[in-house]
Motif scaffolding. Structure first.
Motif, PDB file in Angstrom:
ATOM      1  N   PRO A 128       0.844  -1.203   0.000  1.00 33.56           N
ATOM      2  CA  PRO A 128       0.000   0.000   0.000  1.00 33.56           C
ATOM      3  C   PRO A 128       0.877   1.250   0.000  1.00 33.56           C
ATOM      4  CG  PRO A 128      -0.718  -1.575   1.684  1.00 33.56           C
ATOM      5  CD  PRO A 128       0.612  -2.044   1.184  1.00 33.56           C
ATOM      6  N   ALA A 129       0.545   2.213  -0.860  1.00 35.81           N
ATOM      7  CA  ALA A 129       1.370   3.426  -0.956  1.00 35.81           C
ATOM      8  C   ALA A 129       0.518   4.678  -0.980  1.00 35.81           C
ATOM      9  CB  ALA A 129       2.252   3.357  -2.205  1.00 35.81           C
ATOM     10  N   GLY A 130      -0.740   4.578  -0.509  1.00 34.83           N
ATOM     11  CA  GLY A 130      -1.597   5.745  -0.422  1.00 34.83           C
ATOM     12  C   GLY A 130      -1.434   6.450   0.905  1.00 34.83           C
ATOM     13  N   ALA A 131      -2.262   7.463   1.144  1.00 33.59           N
ATOM     14  CA  ALA A 131      -2.195   8.215   2.391  1.00 33.59           C
ATOM     15  C   ALA A 131      -2.314   7.277   3.582  1.00 33.59           C
ATOM     16  CB  ALA A 131      -3.314   9.252   2.429  1.00 33.59           C
ATOM     17  N   GLY A 132      -1.468   7.476   4.600  1.00 36.83           N
ATOM     18  CA  GLY A 132      -1.482   6.636   5.785  1.00 36.83           C
ATOM     19  C   GLY A 132      -0.522   5.470   5.720  1.00 36.83           C
ATOM     20  N   ALA A 133       0.191   5.315   4.605  1.00 32.53           N
ATOM     21  CA  ALA A 133       1.109   4.181   4.457  1.00 32.53           C
ATOM     22  C   ALA A 133       2.542   4.535   4.843  1.00 32.53           C
ATOM     23  CB  ALA A 133       1.070   3.651   3.026  1.00 32.53           C
ATOM     24  N   GLY A 134       2.745   5.680   5.479  1.00 35.69           N
ATOM     25  CA  GLY A 134       4.067   6.041   5.977  1.00 35.69           C
ATOM     26  C   GLY A 134       5.081   6.291   4.876  1.00 35.69           C
ATOM     27  N   LEU A 135       6.261   5.689   5.026  1.00 39.48           N
ATOM     28  CA  LEU A 135       7.332   5.925   4.064  1.00 39.48           C
ATOM     29  C   LEU A 135       6.970   5.478   2.655  1.00 39.48           C
ATOM     30  CD1 LEU A 135      10.601   4.976   6.021  1.00 39.48           C
ATOM     31  CD2 LEU A 135       9.986   7.214   5.110  1.00 39.48           C
ATOM     32  N   ALA A 136       6.178   4.407   2.538  1.00 38.69           N
ATOM     33  CA  ALA A 136       5.760   3.960   1.207  1.00 38.69           C
ATOM     34  C   ALA A 136       4.915   5.035   0.519  1.00 38.69           C
ATOM     35  CB  ALA A 136       4.982   2.649   1.305  1.00 38.69           C
ATOM     36  N   ALA A 137       4.071   5.731   1.284  1.00 45.19           N
ATOM     37  CA  ALA A 137       3.276   6.825   0.718  1.00 45.19           C
ATOM     38  C   ALA A 137       4.175   7.975   0.281  1.00 45.19           C
ATOM     39  CB  ALA A 137       2.248   7.315   1.745  1.00 45.19           C
ATOM     40  N   ILE A 138       5.210   8.252   1.058  1.00 47.32           N
ATOM     41  CA  ILE A 138       6.148   9.306   0.683  1.00 47.32           C
ATOM     42  C   ILE A 138       6.888   8.919  -0.598  1.00 47.32           C
ATOM     43  CG2 ILE A 138       8.259  10.506   1.394  1.00 47.32           C
ATOM     44  CD1 ILE A 138       7.219  10.361   4.264  1.00 47.32           C
ATOM     45  N   ALA A 139       7.282   7.644  -0.706  1.00 47.99           N
ATOM     46  CA  ALA A 139       7.941   7.179  -1.936  1.00 47.99           C
ATOM     47  C   ALA A 139       7.002   7.324  -3.126  1.00 47.99           C
ATOM     48  CB  ALA A 139       8.384   5.722  -1.777  1.00 47.99           C
TER      49      ALA A 139
END
Length: 301
Positions: A128-139
């Motif tokens: 998961p890379a949407g909002a709330g996914a931490g560093l993955a969301a930032i990536a």
């Protein structure tokens, strides 16, 4: 498609017009692309990756629609705001089961941070890379920004932005079981890191991943060491470089220009250097250099 991905054998639904929009940029083995299109599928035509069989690592960030990927002997669905890290040796095929919008990045495996190459080989699945996914969301946000600015980045700027993205993604996908360093170990790592930065400050390739590799730690461990310092690895490098540049400019810099000084200390974009210099010191580098050259040399009085 072969220019952007593997040598897929493509198929399209009968009696359904296929439309697609593609933007991409290639730089020294790196490919960054944006794709919007309808339903279609692809399978590996052979076992040879582009570039004469060079193994590749890819990042697929799906923004809308759904893509089924056959990878490492299993099938997985990549939905909106989900990310898949993959290795060209393990990718077997895909099917866009509905119109979708994706961003992708492809790089030779030997140039990918070791942690990311290992994560791709583990075939750990969709992230998961949407909002709330931490560093993955930032990536994910970093990849969006890179694609948005694709036509406005210099070659050096593109390489720098992608390196920053890989550093973030490397930290995001580090195994959760990796222990956090103790306070003593963090302090010792900070000392080693700052010493390494001082010794390699003029290296334009200096980054979190290159430091972590040299010091034999993971990128995640390196970032954790900086967590309580009020800064980051990248910001610490930039601030140290800016101070060195200021000192050289205020002394007149000999016959060097602002651009010479910036390039000497790892800044490869003069406009960016001038902008961050003024943010840091409230004056432009050219004004500091001019003032330095007006000052009498030591011992002239």
């Amino acid at each position: 498609m072969p220019e952007l991905h593997l040598a897929w054998a493509l198929t399209f639904p009968e009696r359904e017009p296929f439309r697609a929009e593609v933007r991409y940029r290639r730089l020294d083995g790196l490919t960054v692309a944006e794709f919007r299109g309808g339903r279609f599928a692809g399978r590996r035509a052979d076992d040879v990756a582009p570039g004469g069989g060079e193994p590749l690592v890819g990042v697929l960030f799906n923004l809308s629609g759904r893509v089924m990927c056959r990878y490492a002997g299993s099938q997985m669905a990549v939905g909106p705001d989900e990310l898949l890290l993959w290795d060209s040796d393990l990718a077997h095929g895909f099917e866009a089961v509905e119109p979708h919008h994706e961003l992708s990045l492809l790089l030779p495996r030997e140039r990918v941070p070791q942690g990311l190459a290992e994560a791709a080989a583990r075939a750990s699945g969709v992230v998961p890379a949407g909002a709330g996914a931490g560093l993955a969301a930032i990536a994910g946000a970093q990849l969006r920004a890179v694609v948005r600015e694709l036509e406005h980045l210099s070659d050096v700027g593109l390489a720098f932005a992608c390196q920053s993205l890989f550093d973030t993604l490397d930290a995001a996908l580090a195994p959760a079981v990796e222990p956090s360093p103790s306070p003593g170990a963090r302090a010792a790592l900070l000392v080693r890191t700052r010493r390494y930065v001082e010794e390699h400050l003029d290296d334009p390739g200096l980054s979190a991943s290159s430091i972590a590799e040299a010091l034999d730690v993971s990128v995640r461990t390196l970032h954790l060491a900086f967590a309580g310092t009020g800064t980051t690895v990248g910001r610490s490098i930039r601030e140290r470089r800016l101070r060195v540049c200021y000192r050289q400019l205020v002394r007149g810099a000999g016959n060097a220009t602002v651009t010479d000084v910036a390039f000497q200390w790892g800044f490869n974009d003069t406009a960016h250097f001038s902008r961050v210099f003024k943010q840091a010191f409230g004056v432009t580098p050219s004004s500091v250099l001019a003032r330095g050259r007006r000052m009498p040399a030591a011992g002239s009085r």
